[in-house]
Design an enzyme around this catalytic site. Sequence first.
Site, short mmCIF file in Angstrom:
data_model
loop_
_atom_site.label_atom_id
_atom_site.label_comp_id
_atom_site.label_asym_id
_atom_site.label_seq_id
_atom_site.Cartn_x
_atom_site.Cartn_y
_atom_site.Cartn_z
N TYR A 109 3.20 9.91 -0.54
CA TYR A 109 4.26 9.31 0.18
C TYR A 109 5.66 9.35 -0.58
O TYR A 109 6.66 9.16 0.03
CB TYR A 109 4.18 7.72 0.45
N HIS A 138 -7.57 9.64 -1.98
CA HIS A 138 -6.86 9.46 -0.80
C HIS A 138 -7.68 10.16 0.46
O HIS A 138 -7.73 9.82 1.59
CB HIS A 138 -5.35 10.33 -0.70
N LYS A 176 -2.75 5.84 -4.25
CA LYS A 176 -3.77 6.71 -3.98
C LYS A 176 -3.57 8.32 -4.58
O LYS A 176 -2.24 8.57 -4.88
CB LYS A 176 -3.85 7.11 -2.69
N ASP A 229 0.76 -1.33 -0.06
CA ASP A 229 -0.17 0.12 -0.25
C ASP A 229 0.99 1.25 -0.13
O ASP A 229 1.41 1.54 1.04
CB ASP A 229 -0.81 0.06 1.21
#
Length: 277
Positions: free
Chosen positions: A52, A110, A77, A47
């Site tokens: 990120y 997200h 996401k 994930d």
Amino acid sequence: MTNDVPLIPLNSGTGIPQLGFGVFKVDPEETQRVVEDALEVGYRHIDTATGYDNEEQVGAALAASGIPREELFITTKLRNDHHKDGDATGAFTRSLDMLGLDYLDLYLIHWPMPANDLYVATWREFEAFHADGRAKAIGVSNFLVPYLERLLAETTVVPAVNQVELHPIFQQREQREFQAKYDIKTEAWGPLGQGKYDLFGLGPIQDAAAAHGVTPAQVVIRWHLQTGNIVIPKSNSRERMAQNFDVFGFELSADEFAAINDLDENRRVGGNPADIN
Ligand code: NAD
């Protein structure tokens, strides 16, 4: 799958490994090593998120592993900035490029960012990625019930998953019940409370750990699995990754499970999705 992880069926017709590995806050410099370790330990569900800033390194680890694509389950996401820019289609294509993939197993919005009132339009773009096969499943994250109700009323594809904050002091019972009614699977983020409270010191968790000869983290992951949650703990340490994956050799008793259920304080440790815009 070459491991014990159950596959949860999604409304898309595909299955998601119930236990995966999250890479939030894994430094890009370290991500390739961390994901390679996770894959060696046995995780097949990773994930990540554009937010990120480590999709490229996740992709490098996937490529280096040599694991056949069909054995992997990869989620990313839509970054909030791209959602606000109305650029889901461009963002989706760039994520595939960064990951070095030609399809995603799951693509998530997200955050709903409700004050921007864009998530319905964005979801229609997601429906197109699903229709053309580049996203085997599409879902959302951090969607409170009223936002899900809007998607159900105004769009065609029911989200396969809602990934929400969920751990023993924030168990999300009403949210889970609503989602179960519409076959939207619940995925737990921050499943270990993100280290933001002394989860592992709580009595029922310590007691169950002692009774089964396992660690408190293993008890909490087991509680998620027995609750029916999809769960994606994160650790940079290979030893902890292996520990978190080694949760299929014991089962919490009904009493142990009930005692952990009683820990719920309906208290978030992360942001309220209504306020993140
Ligand atoms: P988490 O609850 O998985 O906690 C991670 C922390 O627990 C780490 O600091 C680690 O040191 C510690 N830990 C892990 N295993 C341990 C063990 N066996 N013993 C002791 N300590 C241990 O928190 P998280 O990383 O925020 O959440 C998991 C994943 O969920 C993320 O990596 C990300 O993929 C996803 N996530 C999604 C959202 C979202 O908005 N959709 C938000 C946060 C996280």
